[in-house]
Structure formats: structure tokens, C-alpha cells
Scaffold this active site. Structure first.
Site, short mmCIF file in Angstrom:
data_model
loop_
_atom_site.label_atom_id
_atom_site.label_comp_id
_atom_site.label_asym_id
_atom_site.label_seq_id
_atom_site.Cartn_x
_atom_site.Cartn_y
_atom_site.Cartn_z
N CYS A 8 2.58 2.65 -2.38
CA CYS A 8 3.69 1.71 -2.27
C CYS A 8 4.87 2.44 -1.62
O CYS A 8 4.76 3.61 -1.28
CB CYS A 8 4.06 1.21 -3.67
SG CYS A 8 5.07 -0.28 -3.69
N CYS A 81 2.28 -2.93 -0.67
CA CYS A 81 3.45 -3.54 -0.03
C CYS A 81 3.34 -3.32 1.47
O CYS A 81 2.73 -2.34 1.92
CB CYS A 81 4.76 -3.00 -0.59
SG CYS A 81 5.15 -1.31 -0.15
N CYS A 88 1.57 4.03 6.14
CA CYS A 88 0.45 4.72 5.51
C CYS A 88 -0.04 5.84 6.40
O CYS A 88 -0.43 5.61 7.54
CB CYS A 88 -0.69 3.74 5.22
SG CYS A 88 -2.02 4.48 4.27
#
Length: 140
Positions: A8, A81, A88
Site C-alpha cells: 500500500c 491501492c 510498485c
């Protein structure tokens, strides 16, 4: 052993709740759960309280940065999210990347009861997602 990372933005609410539920539903002998953020904001006390209401203790969780886990061969990386999905990092594994954007209950403005209710709603969404993920992937 299967390694699962929940990612997240701040590793404060949503990833912490998902970490708690995945650990709750998964077989601890065959699955290890981690959670992290692309930033660290500390574990939200309201997330801890809301999870405790449902019998899941995340009070000993810490807010970790994703950089701490680059050496772990993850089987699954679950972003919870959109911001984390966009940021990422590349993992040097064959990890299956999954994404589900949950609303951020810590951003809700309103009365104390409205904020608490938002946390409960998001908790319910995360619980269902995590339960289904564990069953679908036969990790229970």
C-alpha cells in the site's frame, strides 16, 4: 512456503488489515504474510482497534518500507491501492501481481462515528477479498 506481500502507500491501514486477514485465513505452516508501503506512515491505531473488533490482532505489526523485502522470493504481491500499484517496484521473482483498490478510510472527513464506520466498511471489503484469495489459491 508461499510468501505473500501486501503493498500500500503508507503501510498504515489497508495493507495492515489485509496482512491481518491473510494471516488469519491462511495456513501458517505453508504461508508467510508480509506487508509494506512505498512509504511508511506507522500503523494506524484505528485500524488496530477495528481489526480487534473482529478478533484479529494487528497491534504488534510494524510499518515497513517495501525496500526492506527485496531479498524475499514472493509468490504473490497484492497492491491494495492505486498509488502503490503505480509505484510498485520490480521484484526479482516470478511473483504473481494482483491489484484491488480499496478506499482509504484514513482520508474520510466527518464525525468520529462516520470515520469509524468507514474503517468498518473497508475492513469488510478487505476481509472478503482476503478470504476469497486464500480459498481460490488453496492456501488455507
Amino acid at each position: 512456503m508461499k510468501n505473500i506481500l501486501v503493498l500500500c502507500t503508507g503501510n498504515s491501514c489497508r495493507s495492515q488489515m489485509a496482512h491481518g486477514y491473510l494471516a488469519h485465513f491462511a495456513n501458517p505452516d505453508t504461508v508467510k504474510i508480509y506487508s509494506a508501503g512505498v512509504e511508511t506512515h506507522g500503523v494506524n491505531p484505528l485500524a488496530v482497534a477495528i481489526m480487534k473488533e473482529d478478533g484479529v490482532d494487528i497491534s504488534k505489526h510494524t510499518s515497513n518500507n517495501v525496500d526492506e523485502y527485496f531479498d524475499i522470493p514472493f509468490d504473490y504481491v497484492i497492491t491494495v491501492c492505486d498509488h502503490a500499484k503505480e509505484r510498485c517496484p520490480f521484484f526479482p521473482t516470478q511473483a504473481v501481481k494482483l491489484h484491488h483498490n480499496f478506499p482509504d478510510p484514513s482520508k474520510v472527513k466527518g464525525s468520529t462515528m462516520e470515520v469509524i464506520e468507514s474503517f468498518r466498511e473497508v475492513r469488510g471489503m478487505i476481509k472478503e477479498y482476503c478470504h476469497d484469495f486464500i480459498i481460490k489459491n488453496e492456501l488455507d
